[in-house]
Scaffold this active site. Structure first.
Site, PDB file in Angstrom:
ATOM      1  N   PRO A 124       0.826  -1.211   0.000  1.00 44.08           N
ATOM      2  CA  PRO A 124       0.000   0.000   0.000  1.00 44.08           C
ATOM      3  C   PRO A 124       0.860   1.261   0.000  1.00 44.08           C
ATOM      4  O   PRO A 124       2.091   1.204   0.026  1.00 44.08           O
ATOM      5  CB  PRO A 124      -0.779  -0.140   1.304  1.00 44.08           C
ATOM      6  CG  PRO A 124       0.224  -0.782   2.223  1.00 44.08           C
ATOM      7  CD  PRO A 124       1.033  -1.734   1.366  1.00 44.08           C
ATOM      8  N   TRP A 125       0.180   2.412   0.063  1.00 43.45           N
ATOM      9  CA  TRP A 125       0.892   3.682  -0.012  1.00 43.45           C
ATOM     10  C   TRP A 125       1.231   4.275   1.349  1.00 43.45           C
ATOM     11  O   TRP A 125       2.011   5.224   1.429  1.00 43.45           O
ATOM     12  CB  TRP A 125       0.082   4.704  -0.807  1.00 43.45           C
ATOM     13  CG  TRP A 125      -1.378   4.800  -0.475  1.00 43.45           C
ATOM     14  CD1 TRP A 125      -2.415   4.308  -1.202  1.00 43.45           C
ATOM     15  CD2 TRP A 125      -1.967   5.438   0.677  1.00 43.45           C
ATOM     16  NE1 TRP A 125      -3.618   4.589  -0.582  1.00 43.45           N
ATOM     17  CE2 TRP A 125      -3.380   5.280   0.559  1.00 43.45           C
ATOM     18  CE3 TRP A 125      -1.463   6.128   1.773  1.00 43.45           C
ATOM     19  CZ2 TRP A 125      -4.262   5.786   1.514  1.00 43.45           C
ATOM     20  CZ3 TRP A 125      -2.338   6.626   2.735  1.00 43.45           C
ATOM     21  CH2 TRP A 125      -3.719   6.459   2.585  1.00 43.45           C
ATOM     22  N   LYS A 171       4.667  -5.288  -6.804  1.00 48.83           N
ATOM     23  CA  LYS A 171       3.962  -4.153  -7.402  1.00 48.83           C
ATOM     24  C   LYS A 171       3.839  -3.086  -6.330  1.00 48.83           C
ATOM     25  O   LYS A 171       3.176  -3.268  -5.322  1.00 48.83           O
ATOM     26  CB  LYS A 171       2.573  -4.577  -7.897  1.00 48.83           C
ATOM     27  CG  LYS A 171       1.643  -3.416  -8.268  1.00 48.83           C
ATOM     28  CD  LYS A 171       2.192  -2.575  -9.399  1.00 48.83           C
ATOM     29  CE  LYS A 171       1.205  -1.506  -9.839  1.00 48.83           C
ATOM     30  NZ  LYS A 171       0.964  -0.471  -8.807  1.00 48.83           N
ATOM     31  N   THR A 178     -10.369  -4.043  -1.731  1.00 50.91           N
ATOM     32  CA  THR A 178      -9.347  -4.513  -2.674  1.00 50.91           C
ATOM     33  C   THR A 178      -9.003  -5.964  -2.403  1.00 50.91           C
ATOM     34  O   THR A 178      -8.847  -6.758  -3.341  1.00 50.91           O
ATOM     35  CB  THR A 178      -8.083  -3.645  -2.555  1.00 50.91           C
ATOM     36  OG1 THR A 178      -8.408  -2.276  -2.804  1.00 50.91           O
ATOM     37  CG2 THR A 178      -7.024  -4.094  -3.548  1.00 50.91           C
ATOM     38  N   GLU A 199      -3.512  -8.748   4.343  1.00 50.93           N
ATOM     39  CA  GLU A 199      -3.473  -7.879   5.516  1.00 50.93           C
ATOM     40  C   GLU A 199      -4.268  -6.641   5.129  1.00 50.93           C
ATOM     41  O   GLU A 199      -3.800  -5.807   4.341  1.00 50.93           O
ATOM     42  CB  GLU A 199      -2.031  -7.534   5.885  1.00 50.93           C
ATOM     43  CG  GLU A 199      -1.877  -7.023   7.310  1.00 50.93           C
ATOM     44  CD  GLU A 199      -2.121  -5.529   7.437  1.00 50.93           C
ATOM     45  OE1 GLU A 199      -3.248  -5.170   7.844  1.00 50.93           O
ATOM     46  OE2 GLU A 199      -1.225  -4.757   7.136  1.00 50.93           O
ATOM     47  N   CYS A 231      -3.568   1.277   9.664  1.00 50.19           N
ATOM     48  CA  CYS A 231      -4.693   0.385   9.946  1.00 50.19           C
ATOM     49  C   CYS A 231      -4.759  -0.028  11.412  1.00 50.19           C
ATOM     50  O   CYS A 231      -5.755  -0.607  11.849  1.00 50.19           O
ATOM     51  CB  CYS A 231      -4.648  -0.839   9.043  1.00 50.19           C
ATOM     52  SG  CYS A 231      -3.063  -1.689   9.022  1.00 50.19           S
ATOM     53  N   GLU A 289     -13.636   2.594   8.268  1.00 48.71           N
ATOM     54  CA  GLU A 289     -12.243   3.014   8.351  1.00 48.71           C
ATOM     55  C   GLU A 289     -12.063   4.359   7.640  1.00 48.71           C
ATOM     56  O   GLU A 289     -12.178   4.452   6.422  1.00 48.71           O
ATOM     57  CB  GLU A 289     -11.327   1.957   7.729  1.00 48.71           C
ATOM     58  CG  GLU A 289      -9.861   2.243   7.917  1.00 48.71           C
ATOM     59  CD  GLU A 289      -8.979   1.116   7.400  1.00 48.71           C
ATOM     60  OE1 GLU A 289      -7.916   0.881   7.992  1.00 48.71           O
ATOM     61  OE2 GLU A 289      -9.356   0.475   6.401  1.00 48.71           O
TER      62      GLU A 289
END
Length: 479
Positions: free
Chosen positions: A154-155, A179, A234, A252, A286, A382
């Site tokens: 993720p970012w 990726k 996602t 995750e 998270c 979230e």
């Protein structure tokens, strides 16, 4: 907000089979502190992903024969190389995500430590022997690497997530294609450039760009496992796609961490700590303690301290040394977070913040939402931003009930000096990690992963090595 000078970033390309690979299609990379473009990146196509997978597949034929000691040595060299560029990586991570440079520097040990831990773990991985199980029959179980694994990060913590996935994958003997998100590709690209100086060509491959590359990686038939960290929505899409080729999955996903605060603790100290962790990385975590549930006997005092500490947060550009909270990662995400707060104003009290800041970056000020209903959006969904809700509960039973009333099960914490209270909470809370009188403490030796819509599988610890391994039973007729 003070203006700071930002470094010049070279154009970013894929790294496949030890070489940089460019494309004609390019995407811009923006500085979240200013909204200005700072770099240009390649866009992975299905063909680029296939080339990366084939390179990893070729490399696996020899890499799989390396010993644990050999892999350990390379991981240790890699850790030292990353540590040697700690300040450069901190600046890239700050520019990439917008986090304060002071925070980025503090995080560097969390990037190096897992590499060293899994270097040791590489030498401990083994199978089992059942010995003679019948007349002339000998049985053993061998651990093997899976093959080519696809990693999607993720970012919000690009470098940390890269390390968490790469370390056990390499230690177990796999080759990989990662990726990286097109939103924050700066630090991870440099990470892979250094890797090419240490690992054989094809062992570690990187593709950058938009979601096309990630979708192609998940669907590729030669990828044996996909490990994804990202949003729950996602994760569901990726799991459905991966099922078409029956590849293994590790997910995750999202979280909405509850914090249970009892009245028998130092409420001022707890509030200070929870503000520091609640708004770290601008709440884009998270496991952030974003859902605070306070016993009614402590509520007024705790809220007073909490709001006071939140008022002291210094917003600013990530590379400004005075900043203690930076921007959100993108304009789209900023607008999403602001939408949550605007809607919450209709059903709860906004005690602090909620507004966007001027200056060109993607800023939302630290926000405290008081007394939202348990079934409200701000409690159940979230937000992934600098927004913390605080609820007033009447007793321990209600606190535990509200904490568990969530689709997510990643992490939670309980704050009390009563051992009976904390151990009951540790038993009853339906979360993969439960912290007692602390929050967001993670170490390589302990597993990390959640339940429910927070996904499945574990990162860190020897359990992560198991995620990237398969087991083969060998039965031998000896007589």
């Amino acid at each position: 907000m003070a203006l700071v000078e930002f470094p010049t970033i070279p154009d970013l390309n894929h790294i496949i089979d030890g070489k940089r690979v460019t494309t004609s299609d390019r995407l811009p990379v923006f500085n979240p502190s200013t909204g200005e473009q700072v770099a240009d990146q390649a866009v992975a196509t299905e063909q680029d992903v296939d080339a990366a997978v084939q390179a990893a597949k070729r490399a696996f034929t020899t890499w799989t024969r390396t010993s644990g000691a050999e892999r350990a040595e390379l991981l240790l060299r890699f850790a030292d190389a990353i540590a040697a560029e700690a300040e450069s990586f901190a600046r890239l991570e700050s520019l990439d995500v917008g986090k304060p440079i002071s925070t980025a520097r503090e995080e560097m040990s969390f990037y190096v430590d897992p590499l060293k831990y899994f270097a040791g773990a590489a030498r401990l991985a083994h199978g089992t022997s059942l010995g003679d199980v019948g007349p002339g029959l000998h049985s053993r179980v061998e651990r093997e690497p899976i093959g080519v694994v696809g990693l999607i990060i993720p970012w919000n913590f690009p470098l940390l997530e890269a390390v968490w996935k790469i370390s056990p994958a390499i230690a177990a003997g796999n080759t990989l294609v990662m990726k990286v998100t097109g939103v924050t590709p700066l630090s991870t690209t440099r990470f892979f450039e250094i890797a090419q100086e240490i690992f054989p060509p094809g062992v570690m491959n990187l593709v950058v760009g938009n979601s096309t590359g990630g979708k192609a990686l998940v669907a590729h038939p030669d990828v044996s496992l996909v490990s994804l960290t990202g949003a729950t929505s996602t994760g569901k899409q990726v799991a459905a796609s991966a099922a078409q080729t029956l590849k293994r999955m590790h997910l995750e996903l999202g979280g909405k961490a509850p914090v249970i605060v009892h009245p028998d603790i130092d409420l001022k100290a707890a509030a200070e700590y929870l503000v520091g962790t609640g708004y770290a990385n601008s709440g884009q975590d998270c496991t952030a303690p974003c859902r605070v549930i306070v016993h009614e006997a402590a509520y007024e005092e705790f809220v007073g301290h909490y709001v006071d500490f939140a008022k002291g947060i210094q917003m600013g550009q990530g590379l400004d040394e005075r900043t203690t909270m930076g921007p959100l990662v993108s304009a789209t995400h900023r607008d999403s977070v602001r939408g949550f707060v605007e809607r919450a104003a209709d059903y709860a009290t906004i005690a602090l913040g909620g507004g966007a800041e001027d200056g060109g970056g993607y800023f939302v000020s630290p926000t405290v939402v008081l007394d939202p209903a348990q079934d409200s959006e701000i409690v159940q969904e979230e937000v992934f931003g600098p927004v913390v809700s605080i609820q007033r509960a009447g007793n321990e039973e209600q606190m535990l009930q509200w904490a568990n009333d969530s689709q997510y099960g990643l992490a939670a914490s309980v704050w009390s000096n009563d051992l009976n209270v904390t151990q009951r909470a540790a038993r009853e809370l339906n979360f993969g990690t439960v912290w007692i009188n602390t929050h967001m403490q993670v170490i390589p030796e302990a597993p990390f992963g959640g339940f429910g819509n927070s996904g499945y599988g574990k990162e860190l610890s020897m359990m992560a090595l198991e995620e990237f391994s398969r087991y083969k039973h060998v039965m031998t007729q000896t007589a």
